[in-house]
Write an enzyme that holds these catalytic residues in place. Structure first.
Site, mmCIF file in Angstrom:
data_model
loop_
_atom_site.group_PDB
_atom_site.id
_atom_site.type_symbol
_atom_site.label_atom_id
_atom_site.label_comp_id
_atom_site.label_asym_id
_atom_site.label_seq_id
_atom_site.Cartn_x
_atom_site.Cartn_y
_atom_site.Cartn_z
ATOM 1 N N LYS A 268 0.834 -1.204 0.000
ATOM 2 C CA LYS A 268 0.000 0.000 0.000
ATOM 3 C C LYS A 268 0.872 1.259 0.000
ATOM 4 C CE LYS A 268 -3.688 -2.082 2.827
ATOM 5 N NZ LYS A 268 -4.844 -1.854 1.934
ATOM 6 N N ARG A 342 -10.260 -11.536 2.007
ATOM 7 C CA ARG A 342 -11.132 -12.587 1.468
ATOM 8 C C ARG A 342 -10.448 -13.960 1.496
ATOM 9 N NH1 ARG A 342 -11.484 -9.226 -3.977
ATOM 10 N NH2 ARG A 342 -11.201 -7.646 -2.357
#
Length: 504
Positions: A268, A342
């Site tokens: 990120k 996920r």
């Protein structure tokens, strides 16, 4: 924070041995309203007659050492239409005048309001929220001196259940805030597991913690892939609350527990990366819900599953393009290592099947796309089950912890197709929160399932940076409602609370 419920008229409030009073006043209150002969009623009438006090939500007037009132401080606050939402805003405004004082016990007087559902809950939750201060890693922070809040109502008996749920929810939210606000070095997967185990010491919650060896034996290849780049060992936390009959299928709550998310190899940007300590907000909400369950003890069975690990860049980290095998046997091409939530959730969802659940709800700070879609007001709700959608939405409305149902059309899953595995873990930017939900859906075919994306609601940024504790209120209300449904379907026998009065 200690909360007390008490029948309290304005006349009784005059004489109440308390440090401060917050008196809520609704629109249209007549000067001869209940308790008109009290000092407080006269103060309200006089202040309104000269225009010093209005009843618009949050409008306030502070008085000190009022003759005829035992409390040192009196705060009059406008409550508008007296709805639960207005009461919440009014109490926050009132507490704002007291937080920096040395006040220890506060009375929140709702007796003047026209009675509406949710007022007591709103007052309790707003008080807890307004007085919260994080001090774990900042001992110099000025925590409020307020240690007790008395909620004064016209009719105590009519709101006993609402008060009990509110008090439990406040405890759960406080716990969730505490762990979500902790920096990653004070909230490792191991620390999170220890916190869960301490909840189990209350006797009504049993906690089991699985490590790398057990998770490997289960074949949780997706979870293992995310964790392999960090020296911090993963933890798979299994919590069990049994308030209903042993034969009653549990509700399973699955919380994403990424205790820090760098994005892995797909790293990120540095800006605001510190906020990725909040990426275990889903896990924190499950922990908070179990704190609330231990307090309230509703007649329902609940299982909590938390896959906890860090997502770090390292020579051992999973790489973009790697293919892993999930616990379900389905293979996943990891195109973006920053879509890790996920991956840990999918294995936990497969694990949930063994409980033959009534339903499964996963809670995750999953996608920035959900923040773009819904902002910080409502959590994203995804489910194919109409009854589950209605129940969760209703619980959100009642608890003022709102959600919004999002679509799950099959066409959204097209982007997950890949030539190298059964599915990819991302499908591009368009509809990102929906495609993430479609990924999870592939692991829930044998269950009634709902997904709550709380990326926009689990914490606030900017000057008010901090965890919100959401969606603990929504989850607790849903479980209370389900307990009522179960009781209507068939009286519970042999549950942990079978000899106790059922709450909710």
């Amino acid at each position: 924070m200690n909360f007390e419920l008490k029948a309290l008229s304005l006349t009784q409030a005059d004489k109440s041995a308390i440090d401060a009073l917050i008196v809520l006043v609704a629109d249209g209150l007549a000067s001869n309203a209940s308790g008109a002969g009290s000092t407080l009623a006269k103060l309200i009438a006089q202040a309104r007659s000269v225009g010093d006090f209005e009843t618009g939500v949050g409008s306030s007037l502070v008085a000190y050492r009022v003759d005829g009132v035992k409390a040192s401080r009196v705060v009059l606050v406008g409550a508008g239409d007296a709805s639960a939402g207005s009461v919440r805003r009014a109490v926050v405004a009132g507490m704002g005048h007291l937080k920096a004082t040395k006040t220890k016990k506060v009375g929140v007087v709702l007796s003047l309001l026209p009675e509406k559902t949710g007022q007591v809950r709103a007052a309790v939750m707003a008080s807890a929220d307004a007085l919260y201060t994080f001090t774990t890693t900042k001992p110099s922070a000025k925590a409020s001196h307020v240690s007790a809040v008395q909620i004064g109502v016209a009719d105590e008996k009519s709101v006993l259940n609402e008060f009990a749920v509110a008090r439990a929810a406040a405890a759960g939210v406080a716990f969730a805030k505490e762990w979500a606000n902790r920096p990653a070095n004070h909230a490792t997967p191991t620390m999170l597991a220890n916190a869960a185990s301490k909840i189990g010491r209350k006797g009504v919650v049993k906690t089991t913690v699985l490590g790398h060896k057990e998770v490997t034996a289960l074949g949780m290849g997706a979870f293992l892939a995310v964790a392999q780049g960090s020296p911090e060992p993963l933890r798979f936390i299994v919590m069990n609350y049994q308030g209903g009959a042993k034969s009653s299928a549990p509700v399973v709550l699955v919380g994403k527990g990424i205790t820090f998310d760098t994005g892995g190899i797909s790293i990120k940007p540095a800006s605001e990366m510190d906020e990725m300590k909040y990426d275990m907000g889903g896990a924190a909400s499950v922990l908070g819900t179990f704190v609330a369950l231990a307090e309230l003890q509703p007649a329902i069975n609940v299982v909590g599953l938390i896959p906890a690990c860090e997502n770090m860049p390292d020579g051992l980290s999973v790489k973009p393009g790697d293919v892993v095998t999930s616990m379900s046997g389905q293979t996943i091409e990891i195109l973006n290592t920053d879509a890790e939530g996920r991956l840990v959730l999918c294995d936990a969802l497969t694990y949930a099947e063994r409980f033959k659940p009534r339903c499964v709800i996963d809670i995750a700070t999953l996608t920035g796309a959900c923040v773009i879609a819904l902002g910080g007001v409502r959590s994203g709700l995804f489910t194919e089950s109409e009854p589950l959608a209605q129940s969760l939405s209703a619980a959100g409305d009642v608890s003022l912890d709102l959600c919004w149902r999002m679509p799950l059309d099959d066409e959204y899953a097209e982007g997950l197709k890949t030539s190298f595995a059964d599915m990819a873990n991302v499908a591009g930017r368009a509809g990102g929160s929906i495609t993430a939900a479609k990924f999870l859906q592939k692991f829930t075919k044998n269950m009634h399932w709902a997904h709550l994306d709380v990326a926009g609601t689990a914490w606030k940024s900017g000057a008010a940076k901090g965890a919100t504790g959401r969606p603990v209120p929504l989850l607790l209300q849903y479980l209370v409602d389900e307990a009522q449904t179960l009781r209507a379907e068939k009286p519970a026998k042999g549950g942990a609370n079978s000899k106790k009065k059922k709450v909710g």
